[in-house]
Design a protein around this motif. Structure first.
Motif, PDB file in Angstrom:
ATOM      1  N   LEU A  54      -9.249  -4.381  -9.555  1.00  0.00           N
ATOM      2  CA  LEU A  54      -8.579  -3.965  -8.234  1.00  0.00           C
ATOM      3  C   LEU A  54      -9.289  -5.047  -7.118  1.00  0.00           C
ATOM      4  CD1 LEU A  54      -9.109  -0.095  -8.476  1.00  0.00           C
ATOM      5  CD2 LEU A  54      -6.910  -1.129  -8.196  1.00  0.00           C
ATOM      6  N   LEU A  61      -9.877  -4.992  -3.210  1.00  0.00           N
ATOM      7  CA  LEU A  61      -9.886  -4.033  -1.909  1.00  0.00           C
ATOM      8  C   LEU A  61     -10.397  -4.622  -1.012  1.00  0.00           C
ATOM      9  CD1 LEU A  61     -11.060  -0.905  -4.179  1.00  0.00           C
ATOM     10  CD2 LEU A  61      -8.598  -1.709  -3.489  1.00  0.00           C
ATOM     11  N   ALA A  87     -13.478   3.129  -4.051  1.00  0.00           N
ATOM     12  CA  ALA A  87     -13.110   3.128  -5.366  1.00  0.00           C
ATOM     13  C   ALA A  87     -14.161   4.058  -6.290  1.00  0.00           C
ATOM     14  CB  ALA A  87     -12.749   1.955  -5.876  1.00  0.00           C
ATOM     15  N   VAL A 117      -1.033   3.552 -13.186  1.00  0.00           N
ATOM     16  CA  VAL A 117      -1.402   3.000 -11.874  1.00  0.00           C
ATOM     17  C   VAL A 117      -0.545   3.666 -10.789  1.00  0.00           C
ATOM     18  CG1 VAL A 117      -2.000   1.022 -10.218  1.00  0.00           C
ATOM     19  CG2 VAL A 117      -2.381   1.062 -12.837  1.00  0.00           C
ATOM     20  N   ILE A 127      -1.203   1.304  -5.026  1.00  0.00           N
ATOM     21  CA  ILE A 127      -2.117   0.149  -5.321  1.00  0.00           C
ATOM     22  C   ILE A 127      -1.737  -0.590  -6.465  1.00  0.00           C
ATOM     23  CG2 ILE A 127      -4.458   1.209  -4.566  1.00  0.00           C
ATOM     24  CD1 ILE A 127      -4.818   2.166  -7.608  1.00  0.00           C
ATOM     25  N   PHE A 152      -3.604  -4.478  -8.147  1.00  0.00           N
ATOM     26  CA  PHE A 152      -4.378  -4.194  -9.439  1.00  0.00           C
ATOM     27  C   PHE A 152      -3.702  -5.364 -10.424  1.00  0.00           C
ATOM     28  CE2 PHE A 152      -3.882  -2.399 -13.796  1.00  0.00           C
ATOM     29  CZ  PHE A 152      -5.161  -1.990 -13.953  1.00  0.00           C
TER      30      PHE A 152
END
Ligand code: FAD
Ligand code: MG
Length: 353
Positions: A233, A235, A240, A331, A335, A339
């Motif tokens: 990921l 971010l 998370a 998922v 996101i 990802f």
């Protein structure tokens, strides 16, 4: 019996430490990186900015204070005082503990008891509190479950009371709460960018020094100590938090028993999931880190279908990466664009909306 505590975040740590290697002498880019062993896990604080050293050590002090208040294995903690109290006896708690108990109660209600801090006696019966693992009998679990339920605990201002034999365990939410406190410390110290990982709970603060997002690796539950991950990921200003059955478990007579307990059965949740990652944007003044931690535990208990229903309908603002026992990675669409799937992982990937 095997324990993997300490390795839980190795993947995320590697990513973060590599990311930090480029720090320069510019005061705006001053960097402090410290490792803290607390709450029975490894924590890393990597902090940039002029007050980086101050902020990193303030975070460590905060963690140590929280541990002193919350540890079930420390007889002096306020949680131990609550757990020792007789029926209806009132125990006064610090403001910090009150805030955390209120949050735990809120997420118990929101998840209809899938997250339940009063699961403590059951967690202990399986031996997860003191690393003395055993498989309790059905009769023992039924008796213990009669003392489990958010309604058996009463918060009244800064005092707590409960019915007989009720105990609390904040292991499923305390690190998330601590990550919210880290965000407060970063704000107060005008930290421009940083990274905090607290045993499966990550706070990605700002961006990396090169302007790219922080990268959080999601471990492969089948091989948690090895790469490849199941995905990555990217971010910025986000939390998370991962709950996985591989993080803490023991084996007996060919069966594996992990530490996330389904309060409906008293047994390790057998929900078809092996890992749940909850992702939420940072929002000033909100408890997003706490929320991610409580929900990662609760949604693990719920399983795929109920977890996705909760994601769609609860009104809480978050996204998910679910890993299933049968080899799928799910998922949520909020996101999907940050990802990256790992082609070599052997899993199949789905995006859901
Ligand atoms: P999460 O999924 O976030 O939470 C799972 C944990 O929450 C379980 O380990 C259990 O404690 C609890 N839990 C299980 N099922 C539920 C449920 N349905 N609802 C709510 N909670 C649930 N461990 C030790 O062995 N020794 C220690 O000395 C020790 N000290 C600690 C001190 C503090 C202050 C804290 C907060 C924890 C401590 N722990 C200790 C616990 C250990 O860190 C936990 O295993 C850890 O918190 C689990 O977190 P996780 O992120 O892996 O899992
Ligand atoms: Mg949790």
């Amino acid at each position: 019996m095997r324990r993997f505590m300490g390795f839980v975040l190795a993947a995320a740590l590697l990513v973060s430490l590599t990311a930090c290697a480029g720090a320069e002498a510019d005061p705006d880019k001053a960097q402090e990186s410290i490792q803290v062993i607390a709450m029975d896990t490894v924590m890393i604080f990597t902090v940039y900015g002029e007050r980086s050293t101050h902020a990193a050590y303030e975070a460590e002090d905060m963690i140590r204070e929280l541990e002193d208040l919350l540890s079930r294995t420390d007889a002096e903690s306020q949680v131990s005082a609550i757990n020792r109290a007789a029926a209806e006896e009132t125990v006064a708690v610090d403001e910090e503990v009150r805030r955390l108990l209120e949050a735990a109660e809120k997420y118990s209600l929101a998840t209809e008891g899938a997250f339940d801090m009063t699961i403590a006696p059951v967690v202990s019966a399986w031996g997860f509190t003191e690393d003395s693992y055993r498989v309790p009998s059905r009769g023992e679990l039924t008796e213990l479950l009669s003392h489990v339920g958010a309604d058996k605990l009463t918060l009244d201002g800064n005092t707590v009371s409960h019915e007989a034999d009720v105990q609390i365990d904040l292991g499923g939410i305390a690190k998330g709460y601590a990550s919210d406190r880290v965000a407060e410390i970063f704000t107060e110290n005008a930290v421009p960018r940083g990274w905090a990982s607290l045993g499966g709970n990550v706070l990605a603060w700002g961006d990396r020094p090169d302007g790219t997002p922080w990268r959080v690796g999601i471990k492969n539950p089948r091989h948690p100590d090895e790469e490849p991950f199941v995905g990555l990921l990217e971010l910025k200003d986000a939390y998370a938090v991962t709950s996985g059955s591989y993080e803490r478990f023991f084996e007996e007579n060919g069966n594996t028993y992990h530490h996330i307990i389904d309060p409906a059965t008293g047994c390790p949740a057998d929900s078809g999931l092996t890992s749940v990652t909850v992702v939420a944007d940072y929002a000033a003044g909100q408890d997003r880190g706490t929320m991610c931690d409580a929900l990662s535990t609760a949604l693990f208990v719920m399983g795929e279908e109920k977890a996705l229903d909760f994601w769609r309908n609860s009104g809480y603002d978050f996204d998910l990466v679910l890993v299933t026992e049968d080899g799928r990675v799910i998922v949520t669409d909020g996101i999907a664009d940050v990802f990256t799937a790992e082609d070599e992982s052997g899993y199949t990937y789905e995006t859901v909306s």
